[in-house]
Design an enzyme around this catalytic site. Structure first.
Site, PDB file in Angstrom:
ATOM      1  N   SER A 136      37.984  26.074  32.677  1.00  0.00           N
ATOM      2  CA  SER A 136      38.957  26.669  31.752  1.00  0.00           C
ATOM      3  C   SER A 136      39.975  25.611  31.373  1.00  0.00           C
ATOM      4  O   SER A 136      40.230  24.679  32.153  1.00  0.00           O
ATOM      5  CB  SER A 136      39.677  27.833  32.448  1.00  0.00           C
ATOM      6  N   TYR A 149      44.978  30.842  39.626  1.00  0.00           N
ATOM      7  CA  TYR A 149      43.817  30.834  38.714  1.00  0.00           C
ATOM      8  C   TYR A 149      43.576  29.426  38.166  1.00  0.00           C
ATOM      9  O   TYR A 149      42.464  28.889  38.243  1.00  0.00           O
ATOM     10  CB  TYR A 149      44.017  31.831  37.564  1.00  0.00           C
TER      11      TYR A 149
HETATM   12  P1  NDP Z   1      34.332  38.903  31.912  1.00  0.00           P
HETATM   13  O1  NDP Z   1      35.291  39.660  32.768  1.00  0.00           O
HETATM   14  O2  NDP Z   1      33.905  39.516  30.627  1.00  0.00           O
HETATM   15  O3  NDP Z   1      33.035  38.511  32.768  1.00  0.00           O
HETATM   16  C1  NDP Z   1      33.144  38.059  34.084  1.00  0.00           C
HETATM   17  C2  NDP Z   1      31.777  38.138  34.754  1.00  0.00           C
HETATM   18  O4  NDP Z   1      31.914  37.639  36.098  1.00  0.00           O
HETATM   19  C3  NDP Z   1      31.242  39.541  34.840  1.00  0.00           C
HETATM   20  O5  NDP Z   1      29.881  39.529  34.478  1.00  0.00           O
HETATM   21  C4  NDP Z   1      31.406  39.902  36.295  1.00  0.00           C
HETATM   22  O6  NDP Z   1      30.317  40.751  36.703  1.00  0.00           O
HETATM   23  C5  NDP Z   1      31.251  38.539  36.962  1.00  0.00           C
HETATM   24  N1  NDP Z   1      31.816  38.495  38.302  1.00  0.00           N
HETATM   25  C6  NDP Z   1      33.117  38.617  38.675  1.00  0.00           C
HETATM   26  N2  NDP Z   1      33.219  38.579  40.010  1.00  0.00           N
HETATM   27  C7  NDP Z   1      31.960  38.451  40.500  1.00  0.00           C
HETATM   28  C8  NDP Z   1      31.405  38.381  41.800  1.00  0.00           C
HETATM   29  N3  NDP Z   1      32.171  38.434  42.906  1.00  0.00           N
HETATM   30  N4  NDP Z   1      30.065  38.232  41.934  1.00  0.00           N
HETATM   31  C9  NDP Z   1      29.270  38.185  40.831  1.00  0.00           C
HETATM   32  N5  NDP Z   1      29.733  38.251  39.582  1.00  0.00           N
HETATM   33  C10 NDP Z   1      31.060  38.390  39.415  1.00  0.00           C
HETATM   34  O7  NDP Z   1      35.047  37.496  31.635  1.00  0.00           O
HETATM   35  P2  NDP Z   1      34.566  36.160  30.858  1.00  0.00           P
HETATM   36  O8  NDP Z   1      33.211  36.281  30.316  1.00  0.00           O
HETATM   37  O9  NDP Z   1      35.673  35.824  29.940  1.00  0.00           O
HETATM   38  O10 NDP Z   1      34.620  35.127  32.068  1.00  0.00           O
HETATM   39  C11 NDP Z   1      33.543  34.320  32.439  1.00  0.00           C
HETATM   40  C12 NDP Z   1      34.085  33.018  33.013  1.00  0.00           C
HETATM   41  O11 NDP Z   1      34.825  32.339  32.000  1.00  0.00           O
HETATM   42  C13 NDP Z   1      35.050  33.180  34.186  1.00  0.00           C
HETATM   43  O12 NDP Z   1      34.763  32.174  35.132  1.00  0.00           O
HETATM   44  C14 NDP Z   1      36.422  32.964  33.548  1.00  0.00           C
HETATM   45  O13 NDP Z   1      37.356  32.470  34.465  1.00  0.00           O
HETATM   46  C15 NDP Z   1      36.075  31.934  32.506  1.00  0.00           C
HETATM   47  N6  NDP Z   1      36.996  31.785  31.370  1.00  0.00           N
HETATM   48  C16 NDP Z   1      37.343  32.861  30.582  1.00  0.00           C
HETATM   49  C17 NDP Z   1      38.183  32.676  29.490  1.00  0.00           C
HETATM   50  C18 NDP Z   1      38.634  33.791  28.628  1.00  0.00           C
HETATM   51  O14 NDP Z   1      39.691  33.659  27.973  1.00  0.00           O
HETATM   52  N7  NDP Z   1      37.909  34.899  28.549  1.00  0.00           N
HETATM   53  C19 NDP Z   1      38.629  31.327  29.108  1.00  0.00           C
HETATM   54  C20 NDP Z   1      38.224  30.292  30.017  1.00  0.00           C
HETATM   55  C21 NDP Z   1      37.422  30.517  31.070  1.00  0.00           C
HETATM   56  P3  NDP Z   1      30.422  41.990  37.704  1.00  0.00           P
HETATM   57  O15 NDP Z   1      31.815  42.552  37.594  1.00  0.00           O
HETATM   58  O16 NDP Z   1      29.351  42.917  37.212  1.00  0.00           O
HETATM   59  O17 NDP Z   1      30.109  41.422  39.042  1.00  0.00           O
HETATM   60  C1  8X3 Z   2      41.148  31.680  30.612  1.00  0.00           C
HETATM   61  C2  8X3 Z   2      42.072  31.057  29.625  1.00  0.00           C
HETATM   62  O1  8X3 Z   2      44.504  30.532  29.097  1.00  0.00           O
HETATM   63  O2  8X3 Z   2      44.000  32.765  29.961  1.00  0.00           O
HETATM   64  O3  8X3 Z   2      40.715  30.761  31.538  1.00  0.00           O
HETATM   65  O4  8X3 Z   2      43.933  30.856  31.413  1.00  0.00           O
HETATM   66  S1  8X3 Z   2      43.703  31.313  30.062  1.00  0.00           S
END
Ligand code: NDP
Ligand code: 8X3
Length: 251
Positions: A136, A149
């Site tokens: 991120s 985070y």
């Molecule tokens: P979502 O919440 O839409 O998806 C997160 C996914 O992670 C879900 O499929 C969830 O599945 C899974 N997950 C969470 N905890 C667990 C666990 N313990 N075991 C297995 N699976 C898990 O968020 P995003 O798609 O946005 O996030 C995906 C990644 O991108 C993350 O690492 C996040 O930090 C990162 N990110 C997101 C940004 C944003 O602004 N959206 C920007 C930068 C990075 P389930 O709950 O079914 O287990």
């Molecule tokens: C997710 C982006 O800016 O909310 O990793 O941390 S931010």
């Protein structure tokens, strides 16, 4: 040529979009997450191209068991996308919930290195493989409430670089993808299910979409074998850095 792709966090957001994109291209996709019913729905769309792997990445036992029992057709993983992760809370460090910090560390750090450690030996033996981690911008830039985070994503950034150092000579590629603001269920999770708060994050702006991140993953993977994309940092055009903050003494 058909490849085998394993994606954690494939039940939502980036992971789901990436799984669909790879499956649409004809690849075999192992989809992992805790919410099995969502993975099964995806399997119904793409039939035997998809292998459902219900999994909590914080559990070493579940990871070992799931990967040890992969069916033959899915057992040679060409790409692992370490995407499962979450942010919890936006409180300042002195008020943050320690349980939230523990869960972020267990998922974003420990889950990611456990998956990597389990998958890598087979890749190294075959001299084929690519690990794409989802970091991120929070791993590079500080913001109020980003505390634990952001620190977990700084781990992802440096772990990705150190993997490259260790894997030199093995033919294995490693990429860290570092998105900024993207509209998924991320904010709903961060605010513990408060939809109004979550919606406000994306209100009146155009955030990245899950498909934008899927495109970046696919682009990095599809580069020729001799090209390693070390990192991709992407933000929506509507996002940029703010000035450094200075606390002025009130006169
Ligand atoms: P979502 O919440 O839409 O998806 C997160 C996914 O992670 C879900 O499929 C969830 O599945 C899974 N997950 C969470 N905890 C667990 C666990 N313990 N075991 C297995 N699976 C898990 O968020 P995003 O798609 O946005 O996030 C995906 C990644 O991108 C993350 O690492 C996040 O930090 C990162 N990110 C997101 C940004 C944003 O602004 N959206 C920007 C930068 C990075 P389930 O709950 O079914 O287990
Ligand atoms: C997710 C982006 O800016 O909310 O990793 O941390 S931010």
């Amino acid at each position: 040529m058909t490849k085998t792709i394993m994606i954690t966090g494939a039940s939502s957001g980036f992971g789901l979009a990436t799984a669909k994109a790879f499956a649409t291209k004809g690849h075999k996709v192992i989809v992992a997450a805790r919410r099995r019913e969502r993975l099964v729905a995806l399997q119904q769309e793409f039939a035997d191209q998809i292998y459902v792997m219900p999994l909590d990445v914080t559990s070493e036992a579940q990871i070992n068991n799931s990967i040890d029992t992969l069916p033959e057709a899915f057992s040679s993983v060409d790409l692992l996308v370490n995407n499962a992760g979450l942010a919890l809370g936006l409180s300042p460090a002195h008020e943050a919930d320690l349980a939230d910090w523990h869960r972020m560390v267990d998922t974003n750090i420990k889950g990611l290195y456990l998956m990597t450690r389990k998958i890598l030996p087979n890749m190294v033996n075959r001299k084929v493989g690519h690990i794409i981690n989802i970091g991120s911008i929070a791993g590079s830039y500080a913001y109020p409430g980003g505390n634990a985070y952001g620190a977990t994503k700084a781990f992802v950034q440096q772990f990705s670089r150190n993997l490259r150092a260790d894997l030199l000579g093995t033919n294995i590629r490693v990429t860290n993808i570092e998105p900024g603001l993207a509209e998924t269920e991320f904010s709903l999770v961060r605010f513990h299910g408060d939809k109004d708060k979550a919606d406000k994050v994306y209100e009146d702006t155009q955030a990245l979409t899950a498909e934008d991140i899927a495109n970046a993953v696919i682009w990095a993977f599809e580069q020729p074998q001799h090209v390693n994309i070390n990192s991709i940092e992407l933000m929506p055009t509507s996002q940029a850095w703010a000035a450094l903050a200075v606390d002025k003494v009130q006169g």
